[in-house]
Design a protein around this motif. Structure first.
Motif, PDB file in Angstrom:
ATOM      1  N   UNK A 173       0.818  -1.222   0.000  1.00 35.98           N
ATOM      2  CA  UNK A 173       0.000   0.000   0.000  1.00 35.98           C
ATOM      3  C   UNK A 173       0.845   1.262   0.000  1.00 35.98           C
ATOM      4  N   UNK A 174       2.034   1.181   0.560  1.00 36.02           N
ATOM      5  CA  UNK A 174       2.809   2.412   0.757  1.00 36.02           C
ATOM      6  C   UNK A 174       3.894   2.642  -0.295  1.00 36.02           C
ATOM      7  N   UNK A 175       4.106   1.667  -1.182  1.00 41.07           N
ATOM      8  CA  UNK A 175       5.194   1.830  -2.146  1.00 41.07           C
ATOM      9  C   UNK A 175       4.673   1.829  -3.573  1.00 41.07           C
ATOM     10  N   UNK A 176       5.482   2.444  -4.416  1.00 42.81           N
ATOM     11  CA  UNK A 176       5.152   2.505  -5.824  1.00 42.81           C
ATOM     12  C   UNK A 176       5.622   1.181  -6.447  1.00 42.81           C
ATOM     13  N   UNK A 177       4.712   0.235  -6.608  1.00 43.72           N
ATOM     14  CA  UNK A 177       5.099  -1.084  -7.128  1.00 43.72           C
ATOM     15  C   UNK A 177       4.545  -1.251  -8.540  1.00 43.72           C
ATOM     16  N   UNK A 178       5.105  -2.197  -9.320  1.00 42.61           N
ATOM     17  CA  UNK A 178       4.608  -2.388 -10.691  1.00 42.61           C
ATOM     18  C   UNK A 178       3.124  -2.767 -10.682  1.00 42.61           C
ATOM     19  N   UNK A 179       2.459  -2.477 -11.798  1.00 42.09           N
ATOM     20  CA  UNK A 179       1.052  -2.866 -11.973  1.00 42.09           C
ATOM     21  C   UNK A 179       0.879  -4.349 -11.696  1.00 42.09           C
ATOM     22  N   UNK A 180      -0.193  -4.694 -11.025  1.00 37.95           N
ATOM     23  CA  UNK A 180      -0.539  -6.112 -10.800  1.00 37.95           C
ATOM     24  C   UNK A 180       0.542  -6.863 -10.019  1.00 37.95           C
ATOM     25  N   UNK A 181       1.328  -6.146  -9.210  1.00 39.55           N
ATOM     26  CA  UNK A 181       2.432  -6.797  -8.502  1.00 39.55           C
ATOM     27  C   UNK A 181       1.916  -7.840  -7.507  1.00 39.55           C
ATOM     28  N   UNK A 182       0.873  -7.455  -6.773  1.00 39.14           N
ATOM     29  CA  UNK A 182       0.318  -8.372  -5.769  1.00 39.14           C
ATOM     30  C   UNK A 182      -0.239  -9.640  -6.447  1.00 39.14           C
ATOM     31  N   UNK A 183      -0.927  -9.431  -7.567  1.00 38.51           N
ATOM     32  CA  UNK A 183      -1.490 -10.577  -8.307  1.00 38.51           C
ATOM     33  C   UNK A 183      -0.360 -11.475  -8.795  1.00 38.51           C
ATOM     34  N   UNK A 184       0.718 -10.852  -9.278  1.00 41.11           N
ATOM     35  CA  UNK A 184       1.850 -11.636  -9.774  1.00 41.11           C
ATOM     36  C   UNK A 184       2.449 -12.480  -8.649  1.00 41.11           C
ATOM     37  N   UNK A 185       2.660 -11.865  -7.490  1.00 37.84           N
ATOM     38  CA  UNK A 185       3.222 -12.607  -6.355  1.00 37.84           C
ATOM     39  C   UNK A 185       2.319 -13.801  -6.040  1.00 37.84           C
ATOM     40  N   UNK A 186       1.022 -13.537  -6.013  1.00 40.71           N
ATOM     41  CA  UNK A 186       0.078 -14.601  -5.672  1.00 40.71           C
ATOM     42  C   UNK A 186       0.118 -15.734  -6.715  1.00 40.71           C
ATOM     43  N   UNK A 187       0.118 -15.359  -7.994  1.00 45.05           N
ATOM     44  CA  UNK A 187       0.101 -16.394  -9.041  1.00 45.05           C
ATOM     45  C   UNK A 187       1.382 -17.232  -9.020  1.00 45.05           C
ATOM     46  N   UNK A 188       2.489 -16.604  -8.688  1.00 41.42           N
ATOM     47  CA  UNK A 188       3.758 -17.331  -8.684  1.00 41.42           C
ATOM     48  C   UNK A 188       3.874 -18.244  -7.472  1.00 41.42           C
ATOM     49  N   UNK A 189       3.546 -17.694  -6.306  1.00 45.55           N
ATOM     50  CA  UNK A 189       3.730 -18.485  -5.091  1.00 45.55           C
ATOM     51  C   UNK A 189       2.676 -19.585  -4.962  1.00 45.55           C
ATOM     52  N   UNK A 190       1.495 -19.384  -5.571  1.00 41.16           N
ATOM     53  CA  UNK A 190       0.462 -20.426  -5.530  1.00 41.16           C
ATOM     54  C   UNK A 190       0.972 -21.734  -6.137  1.00 41.16           C
ATOM     55  N   UNK A 191       1.986 -21.625  -7.008  1.00 39.35           N
ATOM     56  CA  UNK A 191       2.543 -22.836  -7.648  1.00 39.35           C
ATOM     57  C   UNK A 191       3.478 -23.588  -6.707  1.00 39.35           C
ATOM     58  N   UNK A 192       3.777 -23.000  -5.563  1.00 43.80           N
ATOM     59  CA  UNK A 192       4.764 -23.553  -4.626  1.00 43.80           C
ATOM     60  C   UNK A 192       6.092 -23.866  -5.337  1.00 43.80           C
TER      61      UNK A 192
END
Ligand code: SAH
Length: 233
Positions: A173-192
């Protein structure tokens, strides 16, 4: 006699994946993974990509450049088989193979023309930053979609639930992160992304994944992934 030939990349892929660990094992498993193919001199005129936008998906032929000095073996152990069973390299998508060539069907996003030089933005990539791209071709459904037998990989991998700690949420919430960064993290880590042999064991290790210019820390807790913290690099 075998016909030896030399090929040179037509471009280089800029990707959020700065290390091999955690890159999805096939394309389109993380649709939010966007990359840009920067076409090189001699291959980057706007004419090269004319009408590309009339296709929704592209085949990329690329090099597993990070493995180029690591050789290959006729038998490999695919992670899908738990990392123990050996299979012929040509019956796998192993990255250690003769000629080190990879093939991925990715989503076309857009052509970018700057200073009369063309780049191609794609998504759903499974490729490391700096990957050399040897060719780009349109994906064509009538001949590329096959109702096929798929050996040891009949289905997409199972996904884990991904949660974010309060620290991680407040960082996002507090940093300027790339578009869809949270979604990307979720999609990647969901693969374990852990190695196959770790998946059945208790594991209290804190893992680290480098995405864009951020370090994402995570742990496996009760078979779910928890993003514990995120740091700028
Ligand atoms: N879809 C492709 C690639 C599958 S393997 C094919 O079937 O040919 C995908 C894995 O390749 C990723 O998880 C990552 O670990 C590895 N990888 C991606 N880019 C790479 C590169 N440039 N060099 C070496 N390994 C790479």
């Amino acid at each position: 006699m075998l016909n030896k030939t030399t090929i040179e990349p037509i471009g280089v892929l800029c990707s959020p994946f700065k290390q091999k660990f955690s890159i999805p094992r096939q394309p389109r498993l993380a649709p939010a993974a966007r990359g840009i193919i920067k076409l090189s001199d001699g291959y980057n005129s706007p004419d090269m990509v004319r009408d590309l936008e009339t296709f929704s998906h592209l085949w990329l032929v690329f090099g597993f450049h990070e493995n180029s000095d690591k050789g290959w073996q006729p038998l490999v152990r695919p992670p899908r088989l738990g990392g123990n069973k050996k299979t012929g390299v040509l019956a796998t998508r192993s990255t250690f193979r003769p000629n080190g060539l990879g093939l991925s069907a990715v989503k076309f996003e857009r052509v970018i023309i700057k200073d009369n030089m063309a780049s191609i933005e794609v998504s759903g990539i499974d490729l490391l930053d700096g990957t050399p791209v040897y060719d780009v071709k349109p994906y064509i459904s009538y001949c590329d979609v096959i109702d096929a037998e798929c050996g040891f990989a009949p289905d997409a991998p199972q996904l884990k639930t991904v949660n974010f700690s309060e620290l991680a949420v407040s960082f996002l919430n507090q940093h300027d992160v790339p578009n869809e960064f949270e979604v990307l993290i979720e999609q990647i880590l969901a693969q374990d992304p852990r190695p196959a042999y770790k998946q059945q064991k208790t594991d209290d290790k804190v893992y680290r994944v480098e995405l864009y210019n951020f370090d994402v820390h995570w742990q496996v807790i009760d078979d779910c992934i928890l993003v514990t913290n995120i740091h700028p690099i």
